[in-house]
Scaffold this motif. Structure first.
Motif, PDB file in Angstrom:
ATOM      1  N   PHE A 111      10.158  29.619  22.505  1.00 34.22           N
ATOM      2  CA  PHE A 111       8.996  30.461  22.831  1.00 34.22           C
ATOM      3  C   PHE A 111       9.434  31.892  23.162  1.00 34.22           C
ATOM      4  O   PHE A 111       8.816  32.579  23.957  1.00 34.22           O
ATOM      5  CB  PHE A 111       8.216  29.836  23.999  1.00 34.22           C
ATOM      6  N   CYS A 112      10.514  32.328  22.515  1.00 34.68           N
ATOM      7  CA  CYS A 112      11.081  33.656  22.822  1.00 34.68           C
ATOM      8  C   CYS A 112      10.086  34.791  22.581  1.00 34.68           C
ATOM      9  O   CYS A 112      10.103  35.783  23.317  1.00 34.68           O
ATOM     10  CB  CYS A 112      12.311  33.915  21.961  1.00 34.68           C
ATOM     11  N   CYS A 133       8.303  35.740  25.587  1.00 31.40           N
ATOM     12  CA  CYS A 133       9.098  35.692  26.829  1.00 31.40           C
ATOM     13  C   CYS A 133       9.006  37.009  27.603  1.00 31.40           C
ATOM     14  O   CYS A 133       9.484  38.042  27.140  1.00 31.40           O
ATOM     15  CB  CYS A 133      10.553  35.359  26.501  1.00 31.40           C
ATOM     16  N   ARG A 190      10.070  37.347  30.920  1.00 34.66           N
ATOM     17  CA  ARG A 190      10.800  37.131  32.171  1.00 34.66           C
ATOM     18  C   ARG A 190      12.100  37.932  32.263  1.00 34.66           C
ATOM     19  O   ARG A 190      12.886  37.957  31.325  1.00 34.66           O
ATOM     20  CB  ARG A 190      11.171  35.642  32.305  1.00 34.66           C
ATOM     21  N   ARG A 235      15.505  38.346  35.017  1.00 37.03           N
ATOM     22  CA  ARG A 235      16.187  37.553  36.040  1.00 37.03           C
ATOM     23  C   ARG A 235      17.134  38.450  36.818  1.00 37.03           C
ATOM     24  O   ARG A 235      17.857  39.260  36.223  1.00 37.03           O
ATOM     25  CB  ARG A 235      16.982  36.426  35.370  1.00 37.03           C
ATOM     26  N   CYS A 240      17.771  37.660  29.601  1.00 37.36           N
ATOM     27  CA  CYS A 240      17.668  36.367  28.918  1.00 37.36           C
ATOM     28  C   CYS A 240      18.504  35.360  29.692  1.00 37.36           C
ATOM     29  O   CYS A 240      19.557  35.699  30.240  1.00 37.36           O
ATOM     30  CB  CYS A 240      18.176  36.479  27.481  1.00 37.36           C
ATOM     31  N   LEU A 241      18.041  34.117  29.689  1.00 37.61           N
ATOM     32  CA  LEU A 241      18.761  33.038  30.371  1.00 37.61           C
ATOM     33  C   LEU A 241      20.148  32.826  29.755  1.00 37.61           C
ATOM     34  O   LEU A 241      21.049  32.285  30.387  1.00 37.61           O
ATOM     35  CB  LEU A 241      17.910  31.774  30.234  1.00 37.61           C
ATOM     36  N   PHE A 242      20.280  33.250  28.500  1.00 40.16           N
ATOM     37  CA  PHE A 242      21.533  33.006  27.778  1.00 40.16           C
ATOM     38  C   PHE A 242      22.345  34.290  27.605  1.00 40.16           C
ATOM     39  O   PHE A 242      23.236  34.356  26.761  1.00 40.16           O
ATOM     40  CB  PHE A 242      21.216  32.396  26.407  1.00 40.16           C
ATOM     41  N   ARG A 302      15.668  45.691  25.110  1.00 42.25           N
ATOM     42  CA  ARG A 302      15.816  44.231  25.036  1.00 42.25           C
ATOM     43  C   ARG A 302      15.424  43.666  23.664  1.00 42.25           C
ATOM     44  O   ARG A 302      14.307  43.870  23.189  1.00 42.25           O
ATOM     45  CB  ARG A 302      14.927  43.603  26.113  1.00 42.25           C
ATOM     46  N   ASP A 329      16.471  40.238  23.120  1.00 44.61           N
ATOM     47  CA  ASP A 329      16.863  38.835  23.297  1.00 44.61           C
ATOM     48  C   ASP A 329      15.876  37.853  22.663  1.00 44.61           C
ATOM     49  O   ASP A 329      14.671  37.984  22.825  1.00 44.61           O
ATOM     50  CB  ASP A 329      16.948  38.502  24.797  1.00 44.61           C
ATOM     51  N   ARG A 330      16.427  36.893  21.983  1.00 46.30           N
ATOM     52  CA  ARG A 330      15.633  35.778  21.437  1.00 46.30           C
ATOM     53  C   ARG A 330      16.606  34.636  21.126  1.00 46.30           C
ATOM     54  O   ARG A 330      16.591  34.070  20.036  1.00 46.30           O
ATOM     55  CB  ARG A 330      14.828  36.201  20.215  1.00 46.30           C
ATOM     56  N   TYR A 331      17.428  34.329  22.093  1.00 45.86           N
ATOM     57  CA  TYR A 331      18.534  33.387  21.890  1.00 45.86           C
ATOM     58  C   TYR A 331      18.070  32.070  21.281  1.00 45.86           C
ATOM     59  O   TYR A 331      18.687  31.546  20.345  1.00 45.86           O
ATOM     60  CB  TYR A 331      19.255  33.116  23.222  1.00 45.86           C
ATOM     61  N   SER A 332      16.990  31.519  21.803  1.00 47.65           N
ATOM     62  CA  SER A 332      16.600  30.172  21.350  1.00 47.65           C
ATOM     63  C   SER A 332      16.137  30.175  19.895  1.00 47.65           C
ATOM     64  O   SER A 332      16.179  29.130  19.236  1.00 47.65           O
ATOM     65  CB  SER A 332      15.513  29.597  22.261  1.00 47.65           C
TER      66      SER A 332
HETATM   67 FE1  SF4 Z   1      13.432  34.178  26.916  1.00 49.11          FE
HETATM   68 FE2  SF4 Z   1      16.006  34.152  26.238  1.00 49.11          FE
HETATM   69 FE3  SF4 Z   1      14.732  31.850  26.786  1.00 49.11          FE
HETATM   70 FE4  SF4 Z   1      14.174  33.196  24.525  1.00 49.11          FE
HETATM   71  S1  SF4 Z   1      16.109  32.248  25.046  1.00 49.11           S
HETATM   72  S2  SF4 Z   1      12.681  32.285  25.954  1.00 49.11           S
HETATM   73  S3  SF4 Z   1      14.392  35.324  25.232  1.00 49.11           S
HETATM   74  S4  SF4 Z   1      15.126  33.538  28.219  1.00 49.11           S
END
Ligand code: SF4
Ligand code: SAM
Ligand code: SF4
Length: 334
Positions: A258-259, A262, A264, A266, A276-278, A309, A311-314
């Motif tokens: 669901f990037c 996103c 959020r 942190r 990003c969490l990653f 930004r 980020d879209r790791y997932s």
């Molecule tokens: Fe957000 Fe990064 Fe998780 Fe994607 S992978 S939903 S950008 S925290």
């Protein structure tokens, strides 16, 4: 309000208030990687409440409306209700929530509620007392966590959410038991796919059970209807029990990323901003803050980082990306 490079606004902030934890969950802080002499952050490197509150004001100016307190284990941070009170006084903050392992919740729920906490999420992967102690690698009994959940419900931290990480061969045999338990108690259970977070997780794709497979199993026992998404940035696919027994959710970050929604940011306990969490690297806001930067400089630094930004790791995850160095989960708190 800044939008990032993929046109996503900044709406929510996760504040990690400590990198320490009283559990050693095997997928997050395995004991062999986090022994008793592990060099956790020294006290002087952890942001003070005043510093957190000052940064929170700047984040609200950039769009943040919701703050989730996390860790490590946030209830290890002394006098957490005082922080909740300070954040409540911040104009623009609509809601403050907390994610906890629940071990210390029974003793703190009332004070947190009185300080203005809106809701609490308790992480719980199993209802089996022995398995609980093995997965969390703790001597804390399951009963204490269950007591914490009941206390949170009793003081009106409603609805209490339960986060359950499902791993094949570890706790997938309990999916229906957990759903049945939560349904009967007005708890909003959310099943989370096992993620390749941090560098300590020991993640394997073959341990990931898709949220959809869990939904199908539960639906076969207690029919479910999807709840329409009520906002962009929502992470759980919510489903309502057709018989009226509440809701269950699926956070399918591996199989259904669901990037693109996103919103959020942190902040780690030592004041680094991660988008990003990653993420591999964060922006050192503590350095700026303690170096004497004024509010305008700090706000511009946060806005600039958000604007860049991508980020879209997932969405990009492969077996290869799983091996990339990432911020440890206990630093940014899920
Ligand atoms: Fe957000 Fe990064 Fe998780 Fe994607 S992978 S939903 S950008 S925290
Ligand atoms: N200690 C608190 C707790 O456990 O609730 C807050 C921090 S913990 C890092 C936040 C959440 O991250 C927990 O719900 C935990 O289950 C989840 N988590 C940790 N490692 C994970 C992993 N590898 N995959 C999925 N979720 C994970
Ligand atoms: Fe601690 Fe939470 Fe990580 Fe478990 S998931 S080790 S309780 S920070």
């Amino acid at each position: 309000m800044p939008l990032d490079a993929l046109q996503r606004p900044l709406r929510s902030l996760r504040l990690s208030v400590t990198d320490r934890c009283n559990f050693r969950c095997t997928y997050c802080m395995p004991a062999e990687r986090f022994p008793p002499d592990y060099p956790f952050l020294p006290r002087e490197d952890i942001l003070h409440f005043e510093e957190l509150a000052r940064l929170a004001v700047l984040f609200t100016r950039l769009g943040v409306e919701k703050i989730r307190l996390t860790g490590g284990e946030p209830l290890l941070r002394k006098d957490l209700p005082a922080l909740v009170k300070m954040l409540r006084a911040t104009e623009g903050i609509r809601e403050i929530t907390l994610t906890t392992n629940g071990a210390l919740l029974a003793g703190h729920a009332k004070a947190l509620k009185e300080a203005g906490l809106a809701r609490v999420t308790v992480s719980l992967d199993t209802l089996d007392p022995a398995r609980f102690q093995a997965v969390s690698d703790t001597s804390v009994p399951l009963a204490l966590v269950l007591e914490g959940i009941a206390e949170a419900q009793g003081v009106g931290l409603h609805p209490v959410k339960i986060n359950c990480v499902v791993q094949a061969g570890v706790n997938d045999d309990e999916v229906l038991d957990l759903a049945g338990w939560a349904r009967g108690r007005g708890l909003a259970l959310r099943f989370i796919e096992f993620m390749d977070v941090g560098s300590a997780a020991g993640w394997r794709l073959d341990r990931v059970l898709s949220g959809e497979s869990l939904r199908a199993r539960i639906h076969a026992r207690w029919p479910l209807d999807p709840v329409p998404q009520d906002r962009l940035g929502q992470v759980a696919f919510r489903h309502r029990y057709r018989d009226g027994a509440g809701e269950v959710g699926f956070i399918s970050s591996v199989t259904e990323p669901f990037c693109l929604g996103c919103d959020r940011a942190r902040l780690s306990a030592d004041g680094h901003l991660y988008t990003c969490l990653f993420a591999g690297e964060g922006l050192d806001l503590k350095g700026l803050l303690r170096g004497g930067a004024g509010d305008a400089t700090l706000e511009a630094a946060i806005a600039g980082r958000w604007a860049r930004r991508e980020d879209r790791y997932s969405l990009l995850r492969t077996e290869a990306t799983a091996a990339l160095p990432k911020v440890p989960m206990h630093r940014v708190g899920g």
